[in-house]
Design a protein around this motif. Structure first.
Motif, PDB file in Angstrom:
ATOM      1  N   ARG A 197       0.892  -1.201   0.547  1.00  0.00           N
ATOM      2  CA  ARG A 197      -0.032   0.120  -0.010  1.00  0.00           C
ATOM      3  C   ARG A 197       0.786   0.947   0.501  1.00  0.00           C
ATOM      4  N   SER A 217       0.798   7.337   2.467  1.00  0.00           N
ATOM      5  CA  SER A 217       0.385   9.010   2.566  1.00  0.00           C
ATOM      6  C   SER A 217       0.384   9.580   2.428  1.00  0.00           C
ATOM      7  N   CYS A 260     -15.734   2.921   0.951  1.00  0.00           N
ATOM      8  CA  CYS A 260     -14.653   2.511   1.825  1.00  0.00           C
ATOM      9  C   CYS A 260     -13.853   2.757   3.245  1.00  0.00           C
ATOM     10  N   PRO A 261     -13.126   1.537   3.839  1.00  0.00           N
ATOM     11  CA  PRO A 261     -13.260   1.142   5.013  1.00  0.00           C
ATOM     12  C   PRO A 261     -12.395   2.433   5.984  1.00  0.00           C
ATOM     13  N   TRP A 262     -11.289   3.086   5.111  1.00  0.00           N
ATOM     14  CA  TRP A 262     -10.714   3.840   5.773  1.00  0.00           C
ATOM     15  C   TRP A 262     -11.166   5.553   5.994  1.00  0.00           C
ATOM     16  N   TRP A 317     -12.073   7.601  -8.387  1.00  0.00           N
ATOM     17  CA  TRP A 317     -13.304   8.089  -7.421  1.00  0.00           C
ATOM     18  C   TRP A 317     -13.562   9.603  -8.529  1.00  0.00           C
ATOM     19  N   ARG A 374      -1.553   8.825  -5.750  1.00  0.00           N
ATOM     20  CA  ARG A 374      -3.243   8.042  -6.133  1.00  0.00           C
ATOM     21  C   ARG A 374      -4.460   9.229  -5.146  1.00  0.00           C
ATOM     22  N   ALA A 375      -4.832   9.164  -5.834  1.00  0.00           N
ATOM     23  CA  ALA A 375      -6.163  10.296  -5.102  1.00  0.00           C
ATOM     24  C   ALA A 375      -6.761   9.567  -4.534  1.00  0.00           C
ATOM     25  N   THR A 376      -6.681   9.386  -3.220  1.00  0.00           N
ATOM     26  CA  THR A 376      -7.351   8.565  -2.152  1.00  0.00           C
ATOM     27  C   THR A 376      -8.247   9.177  -1.522  1.00  0.00           C
ATOM     28  N   VAL A 377      -9.226   8.594  -0.853  1.00  0.00           N
ATOM     29  CA  VAL A 377      -9.750   9.492  -0.086  1.00  0.00           C
ATOM     30  C   VAL A 377      -9.510   8.240   1.728  1.00  0.00           C
ATOM     31  N   PRO A 378      -9.848   8.209   2.879  1.00  0.00           N
ATOM     32  CA  PRO A 378     -10.256  10.003   2.930  1.00  0.00           C
ATOM     33  C   PRO A 378      -9.664  11.165   2.953  1.00  0.00           C
ATOM     34  N   ASN A 392      -4.359  13.967   4.728  1.00  0.00           N
ATOM     35  CA  ASN A 392      -4.905  12.434   3.804  1.00  0.00           C
ATOM     36  C   ASN A 392      -4.821  11.086   4.212  1.00  0.00           C
ATOM     37  N   GLU A 393      -4.696  10.576   5.728  1.00  0.00           N
ATOM     38  CA  GLU A 393      -3.876   8.964   6.447  1.00  0.00           C
ATOM     39  C   GLU A 393      -5.459   9.379   7.065  1.00  0.00           C
ATOM     40  N   SER A 394      -6.124   8.096   7.199  1.00  0.00           N
ATOM     41  CA  SER A 394      -7.152   7.831   7.678  1.00  0.00           C
ATOM     42  C   SER A 394      -6.818   8.141   9.167  1.00  0.00           C
ATOM     43  N   TYR A 450      -6.779  -6.469   2.495  1.00  0.00           N
ATOM     44  CA  TYR A 450      -6.090  -5.666   0.856  1.00  0.00           C
ATOM     45  C   TYR A 450      -5.667  -7.079   0.041  1.00  0.00           C
TER      46      TYR A 450
HETATM   47  N1  LIG Z   1      -3.533   4.852   4.282  1.00  0.00           N
HETATM   48  C1  LIG Z   1      -5.102   5.493   3.604  1.00  0.00           C
HETATM   49  C2  LIG Z   1      -5.333   4.351   2.550  1.00  0.00           C
HETATM   50  C3  LIG Z   1      -6.527   5.093   1.914  1.00  0.00           C
HETATM   51  C4  LIG Z   1      -6.934   4.476   0.973  1.00  0.00           C
HETATM   52  O1  LIG Z   1      -6.188   3.442   0.355  1.00  0.00           O
HETATM   53  N2  LIG Z   1      -8.697   4.353  -0.057  1.00  0.00           N
HETATM   54  C5  LIG Z   1      -8.291   3.616  -1.042  1.00  0.00           C
HETATM   55  C6  LIG Z   1     -10.201   3.491  -1.312  1.00  0.00           C
HETATM   56  S1  LIG Z   1     -11.142   2.464   0.141  1.00  0.00           S
HETATM   57  C7  LIG Z   1      -8.816   4.936  -2.700  1.00  0.00           C
HETATM   58  O2  LIG Z   1      -9.870   5.885  -2.432  1.00  0.00           O
HETATM   59  N3  LIG Z   1      -8.413   4.262  -3.644  1.00  0.00           N
HETATM   60  C8  LIG Z   1      -8.032   5.340  -4.642  1.00  0.00           C
HETATM   61  C9  LIG Z   1      -6.456   4.479  -4.942  1.00  0.00           C
HETATM   62  O3  LIG Z   1      -6.141   3.710  -5.194  1.00  0.00           O
HETATM   63  O4  LIG Z   1      -6.927   4.922  -6.424  1.00  0.00           O
HETATM   64  C10 LIG Z   1      -5.789   5.812   4.660  1.00  0.00           C
HETATM   65  O5  LIG Z   1      -5.866   5.225   5.566  1.00  0.00           O
HETATM   66  O6  LIG Z   1      -6.379   6.759   4.396  1.00  0.00           O
END
Ligand SMILES: N[C@@H](CCC(=O)N[C@@H](CS)C(=O)NCC(=O)O)C(=O)O
Length: 350
Positions: free
Chosen positions: A55, A58, A85-87, A118, A144-148, A161-163, A210
């Protein structure tokens, strides 16, 4: 004719013809699909040399606090979350438990199969994709564009951006505005115990599911699956005599575990091949999960249908047909859990 129909007609023709016997067709199909699967998996899930999922870290890690560049203010910061999304779910749970609904507004993102990422439900700041919002914060952003995402509306940038960080920020930074400032989910006397659980649970369970689902070799999957169930067994044993991970009090360690357990039987068990045992079949984890779900405010953050739809519908390399399974229907979330008896103090917390 649509490309899909064209391909179907061509395949039917090939199957009938003498020039390409079915065996060769199957070998060709397997070769093409395996090559495509490997390309798509490497895009979806970065891997190490053994095929194990790694992984990405962040990258936005600022803090909110009176002695930080981002001072606590009501209405200034916004959370971007996807309901599946669990995070991101962790942040919604802490926001609800602290009573921060009026203080920290939420914007939803939804997965887009076409974009492979997203997209913003509301199109804030003229951004359609979450990746556009990231680039608004940092034009050279290449991760990567992740949430949260915890967003600062004042400076129009990403604070964090780190849960794991965001839930600690929500737990303490906004107490002046929170409906439940007295509820401390990360109390000083339990921080060492919380971190000990986090250190065990993150790699084996939160990220472990994962590591099972995104494994690209049998060996990587076998290792992840053994570690996952060894850790779930250990948690189950610990929960035999105490209501929550750290005793009588619900803490951030429970929140972090909850959002993985909530999705487990519905998506990780099937889609991610975490199928040695369901959570509902564990003697203590099953009731513990229902106990947390029934904690006031938490059920409102949960949307199991959305979870199933997003995981099964959008993780194309894992489920190319996009079919979303019917079960489980989640009708037993509100069944009695019987865990109040483990803790008199916790019973009075509601
Ligand atoms: N380390 C991050 C991980 C967040 C994460 O991986 N979110 C996923 C959704 S479950 C995401 O947005 N993925 C989009 C991508 O990887 O492009 C956290 O805990 O905030």
């Amino acid at each position: 004719m649509a490309p899909y129909r064209q391909a179907q007609a061509l395949l039917a023709q090939l199957k009938r013809g003498r020039s390409l016997p079915p065996g060769a067709l199957i070998r060709l199909g397997r070769w093409v699909w395996t090559a495509m699967w490997q390309i798509m998996m490497s895009e979806l899930a970065p891997r190490d040399c053994e095929g194990a999922y790694v992984r990405p870290e962040s990258q936005f890690r600022c803090w909110i606090g009176s002695n930080h560049p981002y001072p606590p203010e009501a209405g200034r910061y916004r959370l971007y979350v996807g309901m599946s999304c669990p995070w991101a779910h962790r942040t919604l749970v802490v926001r609800a438990l602290k009573g921060l609904e009026q203080t920290v507004p939420v914007s939803l993102v939804v997965p887009s199969p076409e974009d492979g990422g997203w997209v913003l439900e509301r199109g804030d700041y003229g951004c359609r994709r979450l990746a556009d919002l990231y680039r608004r914060a940092e034009p050279d952003y290449a991760g990567r564009a992740t949430v949260p995402v915890l967003w600062d509306e004042r400076t129009q940038t990403i604070v964090n951006n780190e849960s794991a960080d965001i839930i600690r920020i929500l737990n303490s930074a906004f107490d002046a505005f929170a409906a439940h400032p007295e509820r401390d989910l990360y109390p000083p006397e339990l921080q060492a115990a919380i971190e000990e659980w986090n250190t065990a649970i993150y790699p084996a369970v939160n990220n472990g599911v994962y590591r099972c689902g995104f494994a690209q070799t049998q060996q990587a999957y076998d290792r992840a699956c053994s570690e996952l169930f060894a850790q779930l067994d250990a948690i189950d044993r610990a929960l035999a005599n105490q209501r929550y991970l750290c005793g009588d009090r619900l803490t951030l360690a429970d929140v972090r575990l909850f959002t993985t357990l909530f999705r487990f039987d519905a998506v990780y068990f099937g889609l991610f091949k975490c199928n040695r045992r369901r959570i509902r079949d564990y003697p203590h984890l099953g009731p513990y999960l229902r106990d947390l779900y029934q904690c006031p405010g938490i059920a409102e953050t949960c949307d199991l249908e959305r979870v199933k739809q997003d995981y099964y519908g959008n993780l194309f390399p894992l489920n190319p047909g996009g079919i979303v399974p019917a079960g489980p229907d989640g009708s037993d979330w509100n069944e009695p859990h019987g865990r109040q008896a483990l803790s008199a103090a916790a019973a009075s917390q509601g």
